[in-house]
Design a protein around this motif. Structure first.
Motif, PDB file in Angstrom:
ATOM      1  N   MET A 503     -19.883  -4.450 -19.133  1.00 25.29           N
ATOM      2  CA  MET A 503     -21.005  -4.719 -20.020  1.00 25.29           C
ATOM      3  C   MET A 503     -21.709  -5.954 -19.498  1.00 25.29           C
ATOM      4  SD  MET A 503     -20.574  -5.758 -23.943  1.00 25.29           S
ATOM      5  CE  MET A 503     -21.891  -6.342 -24.974  1.00 25.29           C
ATOM      6  N   VAL A 505     -24.676  -8.609 -20.505  1.00 23.37           N
ATOM      7  CA  VAL A 505     -25.511  -9.049 -21.602  1.00 23.37           C
ATOM      8  C   VAL A 505     -26.674  -9.838 -21.038  1.00 23.37           C
ATOM      9  CG1 VAL A 505     -25.538 -10.312 -23.765  1.00 23.37           C
ATOM     10  CG2 VAL A 505     -23.439  -9.233 -22.968  1.00 23.37           C
ATOM     11  N   PHE A 513     -35.000  -8.214 -17.660  1.00 24.07           N
ATOM     12  CA  PHE A 513     -34.846  -7.751 -16.292  1.00 24.07           C
ATOM     13  C   PHE A 513     -33.615  -6.874 -16.233  1.00 24.07           C
ATOM     14  CE2 PHE A 513     -32.426 -11.521 -16.865  1.00 24.07           C
ATOM     15  CZ  PHE A 513     -31.257 -11.321 -16.171  1.00 24.07           C
TER      16      PHE A 513
ATOM     17  N   MET B 172     -28.747 -12.653  -9.429  1.00 22.07           N
ATOM     18  CA  MET B 172     -28.647 -12.944 -10.857  1.00 22.07           C
ATOM     19  C   MET B 172     -27.465 -13.869 -11.070  1.00 22.07           C
ATOM     20  SD  MET B 172     -30.491 -10.226 -12.365  1.00 22.07           S
ATOM     21  CE  MET B 172     -31.558  -9.134 -11.485  1.00 22.07           C
ATOM     22  N   GLN B 174     -24.226 -14.404 -13.499  1.00 23.09           N
ATOM     23  CA  GLN B 174     -23.416 -13.721 -14.499  1.00 23.09           C
ATOM     24  C   GLN B 174     -22.396 -14.679 -15.070  1.00 23.09           C
ATOM     25  OE1 GLN B 174     -22.725 -10.091 -11.994  1.00 23.09           O
ATOM     26  NE2 GLN B 174     -21.918  -9.364 -13.942  1.00 23.09           N
ATOM     27  N   SER B 186     -20.074  -9.384 -19.393  1.00 28.78           N
ATOM     28  CA  SER B 186     -20.652 -10.575 -18.790  1.00 28.78           C
ATOM     29  C   SER B 186     -22.074 -10.747 -19.282  1.00 28.78           C
ATOM     30  CB  SER B 186     -20.631 -10.470 -17.264  1.00 28.78           C
ATOM     31  OG  SER B 186     -21.366  -9.341 -16.866  1.00 28.78           O
ATOM     32  N   TYR B 187     -22.532 -11.952 -19.259  1.00 33.93           N
ATOM     33  CA  TYR B 187     -23.887 -12.267 -19.660  1.00 33.93           C
ATOM     34  C   TYR B 187     -24.685 -12.543 -18.397  1.00 33.93           C
ATOM     35  CZ  TYR B 187     -22.471 -12.504 -24.503  1.00 33.93           C
ATOM     36  OH  TYR B 187     -22.012 -12.160 -25.743  1.00 33.93           O
ATOM     37  N   VAL B 188     -25.826 -11.945 -18.325  1.00 32.23           N
ATOM     38  CA  VAL B 188     -26.570 -12.022 -17.078  1.00 32.23           C
ATOM     39  C   VAL B 188     -27.863 -12.812 -17.294  1.00 32.23           C
ATOM     40  CG1 VAL B 188     -27.466 -10.681 -15.166  1.00 32.23           C
ATOM     41  CG2 VAL B 188     -25.672  -9.746 -16.590  1.00 32.23           C
ATOM     42  N   PHE B 189     -28.154 -13.644 -16.335  1.00 30.72           N
ATOM     43  CA  PHE B 189     -29.376 -14.444 -16.388  1.00 30.72           C
ATOM     44  C   PHE B 189     -30.154 -14.216 -15.110  1.00 30.72           C
ATOM     45  CE2 PHE B 189     -26.343 -16.413 -19.094  1.00 30.72           C
ATOM     46  CZ  PHE B 189     -27.060 -16.992 -20.114  1.00 30.72           C
ATOM     47  N   ARG B 190     -31.419 -14.279 -15.252  1.00 32.92           N
ATOM     48  CA  ARG B 190     -32.275 -14.207 -14.084  1.00 32.92           C
ATOM     49  C   ARG B 190     -32.060 -15.447 -13.232  1.00 32.92           C
ATOM     50  NH1 ARG B 190     -37.003 -11.112 -13.226  1.00 32.92           N
ATOM     51  NH2 ARG B 190     -37.627 -10.303 -15.224  1.00 32.92           N
ATOM     52  N   LYS B 193     -34.954 -18.603 -13.030  1.00 31.42           N
ATOM     53  CA  LYS B 193     -35.414 -19.456 -14.126  1.00 31.42           C
ATOM     54  C   LYS B 193     -34.459 -20.598 -14.374  1.00 31.42           C
ATOM     55  CE  LYS B 193     -37.310 -17.441 -17.820  1.00 31.42           C
ATOM     56  NZ  LYS B 193     -37.353 -16.455 -18.912  1.00 31.42           N
ATOM     57  N   PHE B 195     -32.821 -22.838 -17.255  1.00 29.67           N
ATOM     58  CA  PHE B 195     -32.584 -22.676 -18.679  1.00 29.67           C
ATOM     59  C   PHE B 195     -32.135 -23.999 -19.275  1.00 29.67           C
ATOM     60  CE2 PHE B 195     -31.860 -18.577 -16.724  1.00 29.67           C
ATOM     61  CZ  PHE B 195     -32.605 -17.744 -17.527  1.00 29.67           C
ATOM     62  N   ASP B 202     -28.207 -20.096 -26.852  1.00 32.87           N
ATOM     63  CA  ASP B 202     -28.722 -18.946 -27.597  1.00 32.87           C
ATOM     64  C   ASP B 202     -28.383 -17.643 -26.897  1.00 32.87           C
ATOM     65  OD1 ASP B 202     -29.696 -20.503 -29.495  1.00 32.87           O
ATOM     66  OD2 ASP B 202     -31.813 -20.354 -28.926  1.00 32.87           O
ATOM     67  N   MET B 203     -28.617 -17.636 -25.612  1.00 34.64           N
ATOM     68  CA  MET B 203     -28.459 -16.379 -24.893  1.00 34.64           C
ATOM     69  C   MET B 203     -27.000 -15.990 -24.752  1.00 34.64           C
ATOM     70  SD  MET B 203     -31.301 -16.748 -22.016  1.00 34.64           S
ATOM     71  CE  MET B 203     -32.974 -17.182 -22.460  1.00 34.64           C
ATOM     72  N   GLY B 205     -25.036 -16.511 -27.099  1.00 31.21           N
ATOM     73  CA  GLY B 205     -24.577 -16.270 -28.457  1.00 31.21           C
ATOM     74  C   GLY B 205     -23.609 -17.335 -28.931  1.00 31.21           C
ATOM     75  N   LYS B 208     -24.264 -19.733 -33.271  1.00 32.03           N
ATOM     76  CA  LYS B 208     -23.774 -19.780 -34.637  1.00 32.03           C
ATOM     77  C   LYS B 208     -22.590 -18.860 -34.867  1.00 32.03           C
ATOM     78  CE  LYS B 208     -26.997 -16.216 -35.899  1.00 32.03           C
ATOM     79  NZ  LYS B 208     -28.053 -15.748 -36.747  1.00 32.03           N
TER      80      LYS B 208
END
Lengths: 1034, 803
Positions: A503, A505, A513, B172, B174, B186-190, B193, B195, B202-203, B205, B208
């Motif tokens: 997964m 996110v 993207f 990217m 991750q 996994s959380y993916v970021f460009r 950019k 941040f 926020d991204m 999560g 809160k």
């Protein structure tokens, strides 16, 4: 039989169309034609062009056979006229409609001929015959007058021309009476001016009128003014002196059963026109959509694909303007065919590609004229001549036809497909098979309602319905991908080689993207185990989600990016739950002001609040990404705004208000399944070419147009239709006719780039009566409905209503003035083809999409508006005039094994009068389905079907009938299944009993009745329209 | 007391401190005339096995702006239960628990041998250290494979309770969630950019979700927003601004409730919980899958990845010891912090480009990494960079990440090389007490008696911008403050601290007066404990007018050389190379003028005291060293070398300045020889240790013997032993040094011999090799002046009356 026909028959016996056979068949006659790469994908037989009753029109030796053929209409000249039904409503006093609002018109004494009286309204006048007798007597009495020409006259209610007239028709002679009496019990013969125009002129109207008057006279006194009638109005009205009607008749109530009945019309058409329908002539009026017919493609596209609102186009624009009959086409390019109908064959021209007109780029079609010994051809659309490519050259026979005419679908069929070459592909690269991406909202609402769980459980069975098409030997499999989202977007890697799904996110919703390169889109068979795991994981992962703020724009963007990354077109199935209020692009404000509905300000809530979804919709459309929205909301979601994505990409909107998995689960799954299964063309561009003199101007449906001619849809399915209004801007000549070619370039589910071509030829008329005779009212209504709904966002509801009423009045008035014989202005004379126009216009005025008021939510209203936009003629008809089927009368099957062929009970008129307290009825309009259970239904039946002892104990919250093992239950369920199968959406079944809360909703769909203050009943409206017509005539 | 030599040695052993001057001039004027600044090299966490375990809080001077800690140099009034602060002369009562104090019963901190003492603050929250791996996936398959192996192996080296996280990046970025079952999340970021911490929070999560993130767990009033990008000058969260002793008052007030236990976030899990998962995850890690077109570099988002790593820690564990460990296999080629673009046609910047102002990405990238470094510092997080690539990886741009946070900087050719593997293992090395040699989030404070002020430090730290009365206006190194933060501190991390004598010439210091300096270093021990190490030293004052020989005798030329080297390297970072060299020369000449004995204008008469004699030679080698000469070095290498110079202790730093050369031959036992071309003899094996390289050089004859295989013959066992001896010695060095040096085995005429030839004093070159009569040695092909020439010139200039 000309040699070609013979040849063709020989051909038919050949298994294929290979060149050797060509040589064989031509043996000796002429050298074999140059080999062109002809390939017909589908072994098929072209419909025999030589029907039993006529010659093959293209087999004529004349160089321009169609012309000759069309020039000689098989109809006797006078037959042109009798095909109109002039319905008189004698005795209508002009004075009865002074300045009365339409709603009050029920108070008007309807100057109907003697009617059967509803018992209890007024006792029959002493000394008069009972109504029934009277009626019969009148019938008998009038018949000879009415049909002076006797059985020889083709006169009843059938606007068609062509060979149909050769067959014995019900209207002729005695056949007429039963039909009419069934439809209009108590109807006097007079209202139907069956005589041709000439006859109208010759024939005196006096006798019937007098007769009517006589009837009225006697009736009039029987109807004192009804109690609620304002005394002032009930009095004699000043009428025009010519009005022979005594004014005191007004107070009478019109019997709705005497009004033209939609059911009757459908039944008639079904009876007379069922069976094969060969499209071998131009301007052939097809059977009604409700009639089961089998198209035999003989040079024109079947009516399932293209229906025109008129099949005989006035030669002069003026006439068109005068009659005000809308001219339009409803195109359903991938319509589902009936069993026995031939799917358009696929023609592969190899490297050459489709042969096209050099100037207007029209595709090779049966209308092209080969000249110069077959070296050039003339295009009927632009009149230019084009050199035949050497590979395509073929000699002409002595009739001027190409020798290979019947080997080539594009030369003898109305509908066929070409395989596109690279030039027809995006970036000149052959496309990959389209992909399907499920985009699932996993926020609190969807989890709680059970949607997430339900969908994950059923995804496997849904995926089995993915279209599979093998192209060029290799099976083109549609790949699938999964995205979930709430406040961020989750992508899943389902590569078959993984041990467990991955997964990813993406929280960067501002700038979405695609986070992974491969493994997102996978073959559902190869990755089956991973998908299974994933479908177990998703519900568990989000089971505790407390996220109520969701996004939508970025999720759609994510899907689009995924398709872009995979470099293939496809579709997104977005399962969304709530108004996207999270801080992200496409964030929306709540503006649930339902009190605005029905007011002049309603357009503010019916148009999108931001252009974001239009922009992303355009972006998706530009890439070939169709978006289908499945909205399971329990609060305002602003469908008017978010639905724009679906609209612009050719997608559908589905809505499940207050979705609960146990109640609506089946419906959702069925809808998804059907949606997945049905989508057959991706990344399509449609262009409609017409011959000179007419041109398409307005387009209605779900698509995006970047210019004024090309209709782009990212995906189109077999349920979707596009409606096109055609403008007549130049004089037409009868010889030429009107030619229409619909060419739709698309990517098939197997990834093949193809063109689907539909051709239609219409004839040209110089007589207005011809026009009225060859109209297709259902198509007209489809066009009017879509036009009106489109206008909702720019003008006020009142303007739209007025313009609809005015237009229909104009249509009818024009007929009255120009085609019907002069008669009393008090008579309402309706053209046969359009006798249901008042009914349908009234239905349209009252339908949810157009006039849903504050009793429905804005979203529901918008949903209806979206739904209407893609309807084909069959669907729009059902939407306007719901089908009311009595269940209790359904012929019970002899044994459970017979239940498959349960004969659907015949529908009845959609009015409360038809509901019997001891009956059970199913009503559906393609969107809703109600099961109305009378209170006096036999307990055995109730017990058999519902398992309870009385109607009162039935759990009406259920949306599904329980499965009981008895013939009654099986029969009812099979009827419902069958009814559902005829509609595009899986309709939710609502159980209604009289005096239930929901009965109000149910009653709303009894469209012939009046509901609330804002609508009028059919009868009232007819009177009102009559008044309008008379205003116009004066 | 014996000689100064022994005194210096003793002081270094006890306190980890080396002063350039061990007798201090008593006035500002005199001090400035000494040429070499009054400064010291201080090793705050010097390994001292004999330190007592003290688990109570230190006693502090009660004066508000002093807060010095009770130390053996204080005068104590046992009867009055009072002590006199030796910095501000405040009389302080002992706290109640010291009631039993007497001459015979003194607490450890008053024992003279404990001038360096360490307190363990038990009341403070203990948190395990945090390791966040940031792994480049844009590397070759086999590189990635060995890197993965190293990382998997490292899991076993980590403390089991340590928290660990994983970020991978390529095109990217991750962030992997650890410990989820059934699905790899996994959380993916460009990668293009930048941040902010808030966005990352926020991204991911973390905002809160049930307080799983760190954000809201800091009690109000204790500090500002944890996620706030901190100014380097702002006191870090958790460190009350301006408080001199964070222990005691403010810290006591914080108590156990001060920093509640942060629950591990989804991204940072205890090693013992997730090592299986992480091992699998690392095992499945694939190369960055995005296609790289012909003629292009892979898109590598190092800048973004680091930014996300910093942001993640910032919002989950602010002010807690943590290491971001970046494994980079190339230069950042996109997004913030990009060092070069993805076009292979444009090579990475060289020194030449920088001089010509052609490095178009450099400034922006540096700014990005500086901002990141300062954010990391604010929260007490260190950034390590392990860069392994054949080409440069942009260390120049990224240097601030390591230099200001105290993180490691390791440069190698390949993740498969033993250099990287061993070095990386050594990061988790343990000392004799089985404790990790790393400390986190340290704050060093310097207190001085009022005759002194502190000018600044040069070392892997960042200023806390704490202005106090003892902060000098003159800045040397990182100045303007009396506190510095080391987000990570090793046992040999040694900052240089520069002082200024402010006593005016006319205000004599009483006879026997001594100057005092106290270093207070509080840090998070690898066990999570908060510890405070206090070193208090004193030196005699002397009047330079009357007592110059006294002062001269107290000169520590080694310390002075290293201090000058640091100053020079520090200057070289901003100034042009030649300017620094000129400055260095000028300082050397002035020193010789001041302390040498000579008759004017007579070079031959020049002589200088023994404890100055090596200094010019150090300077000679410093001038030729890679710290100041960029020729033949890439900007990355220069950065790496300077980085090491700034953090190593005196011995190591001196090796870097002047490599050590040992000779092995049949003529006698191994001996150190001059770092001179004359030492290169055919019958010798030379072992050179430059800190960065260990070179074993076989002389011509030896090489021939070796090639002939004599060592394999039983009768030449002694030759075999001779060959083996330097290898064994080299091994000793290799095993103890961090980072592991490059090991080079070469011989006469070998290409790698250049490492040796470039370091030795070119006493014989192609210009003069025949004039010396060819008495052995190897000529070095260079135009550089030799030490002899250098010295001649120096003498000439020193004695010149006009200079």
């Amino acid at each position: 039989m000309n040699p070609n026909d013979q040849y063709f028959q020989q051909q038919q016996q050949q298994p294929g169309y290979g060149a050797p056979q060509l040589g064989q068949n031509y043996g000796g006659m002429m050298p074999p034609p140059p080999r062109t790469p002809v390939m017909v994908n589908q072994p098929q037989q072209f419909p025999p062009a030589n029907g039993p009753q006529n010659m093959n029109p293209y087999g004529q030796p004349s160089p321009r056979p169609p012309m000759t053929q069309y020039g000689h209409s098989p109809l006797p000249p006078q037959a042109a006229n009798p095909n109109q039904l002039a319905q008189q409503m004698g005795g209508m006093n002009l004075g009865t409609f002074p300045s009365r609002p339409p709603m009050a018109s029920n108070l008007l004494a309807s100057p109907m001929p003697p009617q059967s009286l509803a018992p209890g309204i007024a006792p029959p006048r002493p000394g008069l015959m009972p109504p029934m007798q009277q009626q019969q007597q009148q019938m008998r009495h009038v018949s000879p007058q009415q049909y002076p020409n006797g059985p020889g006259m083709d006169n009843m209610g059938h606007p068609v021309n062509g060979q149909q007239f050769n067959s014995p028709r019900p209207p002729t002679g005695g056949g007429f009476l039963p039909t009419q009496t069934a439809g209009f019990p108590g109807h006097p013969p007079m209202p139907f001016q069956q005589a041709p125009l000439q006859q109208h002129q010759q024939q005196s109207h006096l006798p019937p009128t007098q007769q009517q008057q006589g009837g009225y006279d006697s009736m009039g006194s029987r109807y004192p003014s009804s109690p609620n009638y304002p005394p002032g109005m009930s009095g004699p009205m000043p009428g025009p002196p010519s009005q022979p009607m005594p004014p005191q008749q007004q107070a009478r109530r019109l019997d709705p059963d005497q009004m033209p009945s939609a059911i009757q019309v459908m039944e008639d058409d079904k009876r007379t026109r069922s069976g094969p329908f060969a499209t071998n002539q131009k301007g052939l009026v097809p059977p009604l959509v409700t009639t089961p017919y089998l198209t035999q493609d003989q040079g024109n596209s079947g009516p399932r694909f293209v229906r025109s609102s008129m099949y005989s186009v006035p030669a002069l624009p003026d006439m068109m303007k005068q009659t005000a009959v809308p001219f339009g086409l409803v195109i359903c390019p991938f319509a589902q065919l009936e069993e026995g109908e031939q799917a358009p064959p696929v023609v592969d021209m190899g490297e050459l590609g489709p042969v096209r007109c050099g100037r207007c780029k029209a595709y090779m079609c049966p209308f092209m004229q080969f000249i110069d010994g077959g070296r050039r051809f003339q295009c009927p659309f632009c009149k230019a001549t084009t050199e035949v490519p050497a590979e395509y050259f073929q000699h002409l026979d002595h009739t001027g036809m190409r020798m290979d005419k019947y080997q080539r679908p594009e030369l003898c069929l109305g509908s066929y497909e070409f395989v596109g070459t690279k030039d027809y592909c995006r970036n000149n690269v052959f496309p990959k098979p389209p992909a399907y991406i499920f985009v699932l909202d996993v926020s609190y609402n969807n989890v709680k309602s059970g949607l997430v769980h339900l969908l994950c459980q059923n995804i496997k069975s849904i995926l089995q319905h993915l279209p599979r098409e093998s192209v060029g030997g290799q099976s083109g499999t549609s790949r699938v991908g999964f995205i979930t989202y709430s406040k961020e977007v989750h992508f899943y890697n389902i590569k078959a080689s993984l041990a467990q799904p991955q997964m990813m996110v993406v929280g960067d919703v501002e700038d979405m993207f695609m986070p992974l390169l491969d493994g997102f889109l996978c073959d559902p068979v190869e990755s089956e185990h991973i998908i299974d795991q994933l479908m177990v994981q998703i519900p568990t992962m989000f089971a505790d989600s407390r996220e109520t703020e969701t996004i939508l724009g970025p999720a759609i963007k994510a899907g689009l990016e995924a398709l872009k990354a995979a470099d293939c077109v496809g579709k997104l199935l977005v399962f969304h739950s709530s108004l996207p209020i999270a801080e992200a692009p496409g964030r929306l404000k709540s503006r649930d002001e339902r009190k605005l509905l029905g007011t002049d300000k309603e357009k503010t809530v019916l148009s999108p609040q931001t252009t974001f979804y239009n922009q992303i919709g355009q972006e998706c459309a530009g890439f070939g990404c169709r978006v289908d929205l499945f909205v399971a909301n329990n609060a305002f979601v602003d469908l008017a705004t978010i639905g724009q994505v679906a609209r612009l990409t050719g997608g559908q909107v589905y809505k499940y208000t207050y979705f609960q998995a146990d109640l609506d689960g089946e419906r959702l799954v069925e809808d998804v399944r059907r949606n997945v299964e049905q989508t057959v063309a991706f990344d399509s561009i449609m262009r409609v070419r017409t011959s000179t003199g007419v041109r398409p101007v307005d387009f209605y449906g779900h698509f995006f147009m970047s210019n004024t001619t090309d209709v782009e849809t990212a995906g189109i399915d077999s349920d979707q239709a596009m409606t096109i209004e055609i403008k007549h801007d130049d004089k037409l000549t009868d010889e030429d006719g009107v030619y229409i070619q619909v060419a739709l370039l698309f990517t098939s589910p197997g990834g093949q780039r193809r063109l689907r071509i539909h051709n239609l030829a219409l004839s040209v008329c110089t007589q207005m009566a011809d026009l009225y005779r060859s109209c297709d009212l259902d198509t007209v209504m489809n066009l009017l409905m879509k036009q009106s709904v489109t206008k909702l966002t720019e003008s006020t509801p009142k303007q739209i209503r007025d313009s609809l009423i005015n237009r229909s009045a104009q249509v009818l008035a024009c007929y009255r003035k120009n085609c019907a014989s002069p008669s009393s202005p008090g008579q309402l004379i309706l053209p046969e083809c359009m006798k249901l126009l008042p009914l349908y216009i009234n239905c349209l005025l009252n339908c949810d999409a157009l006039s849903g008021g504050s009793d429905m939510s804005i979203d529901d209203r918008t949903f209806n508006m979206f739904a209407v936009q893609t309807m084909h003629v069959g669907a729009s008809l059902a939407y306007l005039y719901p089908r009311l089927v009595p269940l209790l009368d359904a012929s019970a099957p002899a044994s459970p094994s017979d239940q498959d062929d349960v004969v659907l009970p015949s529908p009845v008129r959609c009015t409360g009068d038809k509901l019997r307290d001891d009956g059970v009825y199913v009503l559906d309009n393609g969107i809703h389905m109600f099961l109305w259970i009378g209170l006096s239904v036999s307990p055995e039946w109730i017990h058999g079907v519902f398992g309870t002892n009385s109607a009162a104990q039935i759990d009406i919250d259920r949306t599904k009938l329980i499965e009981l093992d008895n013939p009654r239950s099986q029969q009812v369920r099979s009827v419902i299944t069958q009814l559902r199968s005829t509609r595009q959406r899986h309709m939710r079944l609502t159980l209604v009993r009289p005096r239930d809360k929901l009965e109000f909703v149910f009653r709303k769909f009894l469209v012939e009745d009046k509901h609330g203050d804002a609508s009028s009943s059919y009868v009232d409206f007819l009177c009102h329209l009559h008044k309008e017509i008379r205003n116009l005539l004066n | 007391m014996a000689t100064f030599q022994e005194y210096i040695q003793q002081n270094e052993d006890r306190d980890g401190v080396r002063f350039s001057w061990n007798v201090w001039p008593s006035s500002r004027l005199e001090a400035t005339r000494l040429v070499v600044n009054l400064a010291c090299l201080y090793t705050p966490l010097k390994e001292k096995p004999d330190l007592p375990a003290i688990t109570y809080d230190p006693v502090m001077c009660t004066r508000g702006n002093c807060k010095a800690i009770l130390n053996p140099l204080c005068q104590v009034d046992y009867r009055g239960k009072l002590w006199l602060c030796n910095f501000c002369f405040q009389r302080n009562p002992f706290p109640p628990q010291y009631a039993g104090i007497s001459e015979l019963n003194t607490p450890a901190e008053l024992h003279p041998q404990f001038s360096t003492i360490e307190y363990t603050l038990t009341r403070s929250q203990t948190l395990p250290p945090i390791f966040l791996l940031v792994v480049d996936t844009c590397v070759d398959e086999d590189e990635l494979m060995t890197l993965k192996e190293s990382l998997q192996m490292s899991l076993s080296l980590l403390p089991p309770n340590a928290l660990i996280g994983l970020i991978t990046f390529g095109k990217m970025v991750q962030v992997h969630e650890l410990g989820c079952d059934g699905i790899a999340k996994s959380y993916v970021f460009r990668g293009t950019k930048d941040f902010s911490a808030k966005q990352v929070q926020d991204m991911l999560g973390l905002g809160k979700v049930g307080g799983a993130g760190g954000g809201g767990n800091i009690p109000p009033g204790q500090m500002g927003q944890p996620g706030m990008p901190g100014m380097p000058g702002q006191p870090g969260p958790g460190m009350p601004p301006g408080s001199v002793g964070p222990m005691g008052g403010p810290m006591g007030a914080r108590g156990p409730g001060g920093q509640s236990v942060l629950p591990p976030s989804r991204f940072l899990q205890p090693v013992h919980k997730c090592d299986m998962y992480l091992t699998d995850l690392l095992g499945e890690l694939q190369r960055d899958p995005w296609p790289v077109p012909q003629g292009k570099r892979p898109l590598r988002s190092t800048g973004s990845a680091l930014s996300i790593a910093v942001g993640l820690l910032e919002c989950t564990f602010p002010n807690t010891g943590a290491r971001v460990m970046l494994f980079a296999g190339g230069a950042c080629s996109q997004g913030p912090g990009m060092v070069l673009n993805d076009d292979l046609k444009q090579p990475i910047r060289s020194h030449h480009d920088i001089d010509k102002d052609n490095a178009k990405f450099m400034k922006k990238a540096m700014k990005h990494y500086e901002a990141l470094a300062s954010r990391a510092c604010t929260n007490g997080h260190a950034i390590d960079i392990y860069a392994c690539a054949l080409d440069q990886t942009g260390l120049l741009e990224m240097k601030s990440c390591c230099n200001t946070t105290g993180g490691h900087l390791v440069m190698g050719d390949s993740f498969g090389s033993s250099l990287f593997k061993q070095t990386f293992q050594r990061v988790f090395a343990k000392d004799a007490r089985n404790e990790y040699k790393m400390a986190f989030n340290a704050l060093m404070e310097v207190k001085t008696s009022r005759e002194l002020k502190v000018c600044g430090t040069i070392g892997p730290c960042i200023s806390m911008n704490v202005k106090g009365p003892n902060v000098s206006e003159t800045e040397l190194g990182i100045g303007g403050t009396s506190q510095w933060k080391f987000c990570a501190l090793g046992t040999n991390t040694t900052p240089a601290v520069f002082f200024e004598v402010v006593n005016q010439h006319g205000a004599p210091i009483p006879q026997g007066g001594r100057g005092h300096i106290q270093f207070i270093t509080q840090y998070q021990h690898s066990s999570g404990q908060k510890r405070v190490r206090v070193t208090t030293i004193a030196r005699n004052w002397a009047d330079a007018v009357t007592n110059l020989p006294n002062i001269t005798a107290g000169f520590d030329q080694e310390a002075a050389a290293v201090l000058m080297a640091r100053l020079a390297a520090f200057r070289a970072d901003s100034d042009e190379g030649p300017d620094v060299l000129r400055w260095l020369d000028r300082m050397l000449i002035r020193l010789c003028q001041k302390f040498g004995g000579y008759s004017k204008d007579d070079p031959n008469s020049f002589n200088i005291a023994e404890n100055f004699s090596l200094y010019p030679q150090f300077m000679f080698h410093l001038r030729r060293s890679q710290f100041l000469q960029v020729f033949n070095n890439s900007p990355d290498e220069t950065t790496f070398y300077r980085h090491m110079l700034n953090r190593e202790d005196l011995t190591q730093a001196l090796i870097m300045v002047q490599p050590i050369l040992y000779s092995y031959s049949f003529h006698g036992p191994p001996e150190p020889v001059l770092l001179d071309s004359s030492s290169i003899q055919p019958d010798r094996i030379l072992l050179m240790d430059t800190f960065f390289q260990i070179v074993i050089y076989h002389g011509e004859t030896i090489a021939q013997w070796r090639a002939a295989g004599y060592q394999n013959l039983p009768e030449y066992e002694n030759f075999k032993q001779l060959l083996q001896a330097p290898v064994d010695d080299a091994q000793d060095i290799l095993t103890s040094r961090f980072p592991m040096p490059r090991y080079i085995d070469t011989e006469h005429g070998g290409s790698q011999a250049r490492f040796l030839l470039s370091k030795v004093n070119p006493s014989q070159t192609h210009n003069n090799m025949f004039t010396y009569g060819g008495d052995g040695g190897a000529p070095v092909l260079t135009d550089d002046v030799s030490l002899q020439v250098f010295m001649e010139h120096l003498k000439k200039l020193a004695v010149s009356s006009t200079a």
